[in-house]
Design an enzyme around this catalytic site. Structure first.
Site: not given
Length: 469
Positions: A321, A392
Site C-alpha cells: 500500500e 495569523c
C-alpha cells in the site's frame, strides 16, 4: 541561523540530482524537472513561472510522468521478486482526487481508502473510466479504526474488502452482513509490535497504537470468524509506519505476518491474501537516503516468500500500500514571494502567499523541506532566510534557515516534494481557499483541482433567520 554560519550552495540547481535517480522517491524534484534556457524551473515540459501566471498561486504542480513511473516500478518490482501473485494498491489518503485515482487505475493499481469520502471519490473516478462493478469491488480495500455504520454499509454495497480494525467493527459487520444476505469480504489488521524510526505521529506498528488487533487477541478473533458464515476472511494486514528508510522493519514484518497467517489457516479460515502496508520514505532534503522502490519491494517480497517456504504454505497474494512514495516526489508547490522582515543578527523572514493551510506538515510534524526560486534557478545564492506563511499564526513557518538568492516581491518560490499529505491535509484556516492543482505532461498543463473561491468558502455556511431579526 545566519548565512555566515553555514556554507551556501551555489545556485538553486542543487535541488536537481544529477543524474536523477530512476526511483522517484530518491529525488527532491519530479523526474522531468530541468532548468530551461531562461533559468526557470521547468516540470513536465512546462515553465513553473508560466504556470503560476496562468493558474495563480499557491499552486500544486503534479508531474504525470513521475507518478506513472513510480506506479510502474512498484508493480514491476513485486512481479520480479515475489514468486506468487501481487497487487499494489494506492494509499489514497496521501492525495485523493479524481485525476490521481484515474492515473493510478490506468497503471494497474488498486486503492486503499479510509473514509466514505475517499471511497466515493475513488468509485466516481473508476466509473468514469468505465470500470464495472466487479472490477471496482476487487480493487478497493476499506481501512479505518472507527468506521461508521454508514461507511460500512457503503462498503458492503459495492462489495469491496473491509479491513477490520477492532472487535466492535467485527461484531457490527457480522450483523450488517447477516442483514445484507451475502458474505462480506474482510481482512484483519493486526498490530505486529515492530518499531521503526520515524515521527511518533506516523508510527502505527508498535503495540501502543490505536490501530489493529493486538497479537494476544488474534486467536479469539480467528475462533469468532470461523463461526461466522457471513464473514469471508481473505487475509491479514499490518502497516508499521510512514517515511521509513530502514529495510529491517519490513523484513521482520513479513516474517511476523506469515506466522499469524499460518496460524489462521489452522482455524479453517480461507486466507489467501497478505497485506504488508506501505511506509517507504522519500527525499525531503539532500541528506535523506531512502531505499529505492525496487529495493524496498525486494526486501518485503523475499521476506514473505522465505517465511512461506519455512511454514510450507502456498504463497498468498501479496499486497502493498504505497502512498507517499508514489505521489510525494511527483509534485511541487509554487508560491509568490511577498515581503521581507530582517531581525538584525537573528533572522531574515521571507513571506509567501500560502502556508500552513496548504501545507500543514511543518507545523504538525516539524517536517523539513527544500525550496528554490523557480524564476531564478541559476542565480547565485547569497543568504539564508526563513520562509514564512501568510497565516495569523507564529508557527506558520514553511522552511527554516534555507539558502536562497536575495528573494524579491513577485519571485516564484517552489517547495519540493509536496505531493503527499499537502492537498489532502489542507484546510481553510483564516478563510483561505485551498489552492488549485495542475497536471503537467509533455508541455501540456491541465487543471485537476479548481482554486476555491470566496463563494466556495460560504457554501456550507447557514445563517438562521432569527439572527437577522
Amino acid at each position: 541561523m545566519l548565512s555566515t554560519e553555514m556554507p551556501l550552495p551555489t545556485t538553486g540547481s542543487t535541488l536537481l540530482k544529477t543524474p536523477a535517480s530512476p526511483s522517484p522517491n530518491q529525488n527532491l524534484l519530479p523526474l522531468t524537472a530541468v532548468i530551461n534556457k531562461n533559468g526557470e524551473l521547468e516540470i513536465g515540459g512546462c515553465s513553473v513561472p508560466a504556470l503560476v501566471e496562468q493558474f495563480g498561486s499557491p499552486l500544486y504542480i503534479l508531474d504525470e510522468t513521475t507518478l506513472r513511473q513510480a506506479a510502474q516500478q512498484y508493480r514491476q518490482s513485486f512481479q520480479a521478486h515475489y514468486p506468487g501473485s501481487s497487487q499494489v494498491i494506492y494509499a489514497s489518503k496521501a492525495w485523493s482526487c479524481l485525476a490521481v485515482v484515474a492515473i493510478a487505475a490506468q497503471e494497474g493499481l488498486g486503492f486503499d481508502v479510509v473514509s466514505g469520502g475517499e471511497l466515493f471519490t475513488t468509485v466516481s473516478a473508476l466509473k468514469q473510466l468505465g470500470w464495472d462493478e466487479a472490477e471496482i469491488a476487487e480493487k478497493i480495500y476499506f481501512h479505518g479504526n472507527n468506521k461508521s455504520v454508514q461507511e460500512l454499509q457503503e462498503a458492503i454495497a459495492i462489495n469491496c474488502t473491509i479491513i477490520v480494525d477492532n472487535w466492535l467493527e467485527l461484531e457490527t459487520l457480522t450483523k450488517l452482513a447477516a442483514d445484507s444476505g451475502a458474505p462480506v469480504k474482510i481482512m484483519l489488521r493486526l498490530t505486529p509490535g515492530i518499531e521503526c524510526h520515524t515521527h511518533e505521529y506516523i508510527k502505527t506498528g508498535h503495540l501502543d497504537s490505536k490501530f489493529g488487533f493486538d497479537p494476544n487477541q488474534l486467536e479469539a478473533v480467528f475462533t469468532y470468524i470461523a463461526q461466522q458464515p457471513s464473514l469471508h476472511c481473505l487475509g491479514l494486514h499490518a502497516h508499521i509506519g510512514s517515511q521509513i528508510f530502514e529495510r529491517q522493519p519490513h523484513k521482520d514484518l513479513g516474517e511476523v505476518l506469515v506466522q499469524w497467517f499460518t496460524k489462521g489457516l489452522t482455524y479453517g479460515l480461507p486466507l489467501t491474501e497478505l497485506n504488508i502496508g506501505g511506509g517507504l520514505g522519500i527525499c525531503y532534503t539532500e541528506s535523506d537516503d531512502p531505499p529505492s522502490i525496487e529495493e524496498w519491494a525486494q526486501v518485503a517480497a523475499i521476506s514473505v516468500a522465505k517465511a512461506c517456504d519455512r511454514q510450507n504454505i502456498p504463497y498468498p497474494k501479496l499486497i502493498a500500500e504505497p502512498g507517499r512514495s508514489l505521489v510525494g516526489s511527483a509534485c511541487v508547490t509554487a508560491y509568490r514571494v511577498g515581503g521581507r522582515k530582517v531581525v538584525p543578527n537573528i533572522r531574515t523572514y521571507i513571506s509567501v502567499d500560502g502556508g500552513m493551510s496548504d501545507n500543514p506538515r511543518p507545523i504538525t510534524y516539524q517536517s523539513v523541506y527544500r525550496v528554490a526560486l523557480a524564476n531564478r534557478m541559476n542565480d547565485e545564492i547569497t543568504e539564508t532566510v526563513t520562509v514564512a506563511g501568510k497565516h495569523c499564526e507564529s508557527g506558520d513557518i514553511l522552511v527554516k534557515d534555507v539558502a536562497l538568492p536575495a528573494a524579491e516581491p513577485g519571485d516564484i518560490m517552489v517547495v519540493a516534494a509536496t505531493g503527499a499529505y499537502n492537498h489532502s491535509m489542507a484546510s481553510n484556516y483564516n478563510r483561505l481557499g485551498r489552492p488549485a492543482a495542475v497536471l503537467v505532461n509533455q508541455g501540456q498543463a491541465n487543471l485537476i483541482l479548481q482554486r476555491e473561491t470566496y463563494t466556495d468558502l460560504l457554501r456550507q455556511d447557514c445563517l438562521p433567520n432569527r439572527l437577522l431579526s
